[in-house]
Scaffold this motif. Structure first.
Motif: not given
Length: 339
Positions: A70-73, A80-83, A92-95, A109-113
């Protein structure tokens, strides 16, 4: 290698740039789905790019088992919620930057990753992928200019796009977060050290309505890093000549300067006003190649099973410094930065 099937959230100005690049210019990637809150824009872009899978509900797109990433723009306040939603769906995530609009949410967000170590996460600090900046980093790592002692970074957005800037400004997090996180990231990258103290100033010289949001249209900050390296940043939202970014890295044995970049041609225009060089109309055009290169790196990390150099922690650190700049601006004081 397997083609990485991607779904993208957000089709605004930068979202469209990423979507078009993924659909046409990033090797190993396939843009298989797009999501946008406004259906008319969704249809417009999806029709242009030939994307069949279209969503107005992000959760539904994340649930698509055919998508790898997923690419988040989306607007920064939702990052953070979208991540969270994308990672918990196994993607996999690009934000895009910033990681979020508060330091607390950045740490979340860092903790989620960190809780999803088998998935790739990458943050959109695209300047690191510009050819000039990459070459500068190669020289620094090789020791060509000795120890880095000073980084000076200028970022000026064009006056011509101010209408969109004013519309977005109240929810942007302020100029230091919205614009300067790129400069801050470069400072950390080039010096190899985190800023430890900052003094920032600014004002509204043209668009006084920004005072209502406690924001500025021009600002600057001086910093000193943990390793003693110094830094200076300047940001402007009112450049009449177009998008302009300049960076200088001074070392003990030399210096590097990435000057103002015009267009992608050597053309000069002869008029009754003199001989002119055209400039990029906006930042999307200036960083077009870097946007492609960073997305190619994200895709390659997924295909090769390796982690990108840019991490969620880089996003947290950049936002921490940006908010320290804002606090310094508001208080008028030299502040120590607490991470």
């Amino acid at each position: 290698m397997k083609t990485v099937r991607i779904g993208q959230l957000g089709l605004g100005r930068l979202g469209y740039e990423h979507a078009r690049n993924l659909a046409t210019a990033v090797p190993g990637a396939s843009l298989d789905a797009v999501c946008h809150i406004h259906e008319d824009r969704l249809v417009q872009v999806a029709d242009e790019l030939g994307i069949e899978n279209r969503f107005t509900d992000f959760a539904q797109m994340c649930a698509d088992p055919e998508l790898d990433a997923i690419v988040i723009v989306s607007p920064s306040i939702f990052h953070t919620e979208h991540i969270r939603m994308a990672l918990e769906a196994g993607k996999h995530v690009f934000c895009e930057k910033p990681l979020d609009t508060t330091v607390e949410k950045c740490k979340e967000a860092e903790a989620l990753v960190a809780a999803h170590p088998d998935q790739i996460f990458m943050l959109g600090f695209m300047r690191r992928f510009d050819r000039s900046y990459q070459k500068a980093m190669e020289k620094i790592r090789r020791g060509d200019i000795g120890r880095v002692s000073m980084v000076r970074s200028y970022t000026a957005d064009p006056f011509s796009t101010i209408e969109g800037t004013l519309k977005f400004a109240p929810k942007s997090g302020g100029q230091f977060l919205d614009m300067c996180v790129h400069d801050i990231d470069l400072i950390r990258w080039f010096t190899g050290s985190d800023p430890k103290r900052v003094w920032a100033i600014g004002d509204t010289f043209e668009f006084t309505q920004m005072k209502e949001w406690n924001d500025t249209d021009q600002s600057c900050a001086m910093m000193q890093c943990e390793n003693g390296a110094m830094a200076f940043i300047y940001a402007s939202r009112v450049a009449k000549n177009g998008s302009n970014v300049e960076t200088e890295i001074i070392g003990t044995r030399g210096q590097l300067r990435i000057g103002a970049v015009g267009t992608d041609t050597m053309m000069e225009v002869f008029t009754d006003e003199g001989i002119l060089r055209e400039t990029y109309a906006d930042w999307v055009l200036r960083w077009h190649d870097a946007y492609i290169a960073e997305m190619a790196e994200f895709v390659n990390c997924i295909r090769e099973g390796r982690k990108p150099e840019i991490t969620a922690h880089d996003g947290t650190c950049a936002s921490t410094v940006a908010y320290a700049c804002r606090d310094s601006y508001e208080s008028g004081k030299l502040l120590e930065i607490c991470y």
